[in-house]
Design a protein around this motif. Structure first.
Motif, mmCIF file in Angstrom:
data_model
loop_
_atom_site.group_PDB
_atom_site.id
_atom_site.type_symbol
_atom_site.label_atom_id
_atom_site.label_comp_id
_atom_site.label_asym_id
_atom_site.label_seq_id
_atom_site.Cartn_x
_atom_site.Cartn_y
_atom_site.Cartn_z
ATOM 1 N N TYR A 160 1.671 -8.631 -4.991
ATOM 2 C CA TYR A 160 3.029 -8.226 -4.256
ATOM 3 C C TYR A 160 2.946 -6.582 -4.016
ATOM 4 N N LEU A 161 2.515 -6.036 -5.298
ATOM 5 C CA LEU A 161 2.895 -4.577 -4.898
ATOM 6 C C LEU A 161 1.796 -3.947 -4.241
ATOM 7 N N LEU A 162 0.469 -4.422 -4.163
ATOM 8 C CA LEU A 162 -0.536 -3.931 -3.120
ATOM 9 C C LEU A 162 -0.407 -4.443 -1.735
ATOM 10 N N TRP A 165 4.200 -4.718 -0.837
ATOM 11 C CA TRP A 165 4.747 -3.738 -0.839
ATOM 12 C C TRP A 165 3.983 -2.128 -0.127
ATOM 13 N N GLN A 166 2.947 -2.079 -0.576
ATOM 14 C CA GLN A 166 2.164 -0.866 0.017
ATOM 15 C C GLN A 166 1.531 -1.153 1.327
ATOM 16 N N LEU A 167 0.984 -2.229 1.369
ATOM 17 C CA LEU A 167 0.111 -2.332 2.674
ATOM 18 C C LEU A 167 1.218 -3.045 3.807
ATOM 19 N N ARG A 168 2.156 -3.498 3.389
ATOM 20 C CA ARG A 168 3.028 -4.070 4.053
ATOM 21 C C ARG A 168 2.601 -5.246 4.940
#
Length: 177
Positions: A160-162, A165-168
């Motif tokens: 989820y974070l990578l 959230w980060q790469l959208r």
């Protein structure tokens, strides 16, 4: 030196003639399993490389680099398998069956992977990934619920974070959500 020979009177759990010093196994077709695996991987690499010909030049570069590297490793496995086959034939080892009892594990893992991919559009990426991770952890012998929960939360949080959230990148949410 030799660990076992499979023939009509052999125990069912003995699958092949194996020489521990050279890691030689001869299949029913007379080829070492590495030869078959290396050839299949090499053919897959060639097929997927041909698929990249339809892509624009810049986006096709990274897959082509990966495929060339994978093809080189596949060629290495193929040549090593052929050398093992030649060495075994020089020693006049008996040709025995390879796929008699050894398919349960790989087929179960493959079936689990197919079900996982099929469930992604229905359940969503995170739910399907959680179920697949739990299945594979149980299948491979991890019985601690605390460790399984930690792994599930860690994998989902990392993805989820990578990706989200980060790469959208939008991951499939599934039909149920």
């Amino acid at each position: 030196m030799l660990s076992g020979i499979t023939h009509a009177n052999a125990a069912p759990n003995v699958l092949a003639l194996v020489d521990k010093s050279t890691d030689s196994v001869i299949t029913m077709k007379g080829l070492h399993p590495d030869t078959v695996i290396g050839l299949c991987m090499l053919l897959l690499c060639l097929y997927f490389y041909s698929v990249t010909a339809n892509l624009p030049k810049d986006p096709a570069l990274f897959p082509q680099i990966i495929l060339v590297a994978l093809a080189a490793f596949s060629l290495f496995i193929l040549v090593a398998g052929l050398l093992k086959t030649i060495r075994a034939r020089k020693r006049n080892e008996q040709v025995v069956g390879f796929f008699e009892d050894g398919l349960r594990g790989p087929l179960t893992a493959y079936a689990g992977l197919v079900v996982y991919v099929a469930l992604i559009p229905v359940l969503g990426f995170f739910t399907a990934t959680s179920l697949a991770t739990a299945f594979f952890m149980g299948y491979f012998g991890y019985r601690s619920y605390i460790k399984a929960l930690i792994v599930l939360v860690s994998i989902n949080a990392f993805i989820y974070l990578l990706f989200v959230w980060q790469l959208r990148i939008l991951l499939p949410t599934g039909l149920l959500i």
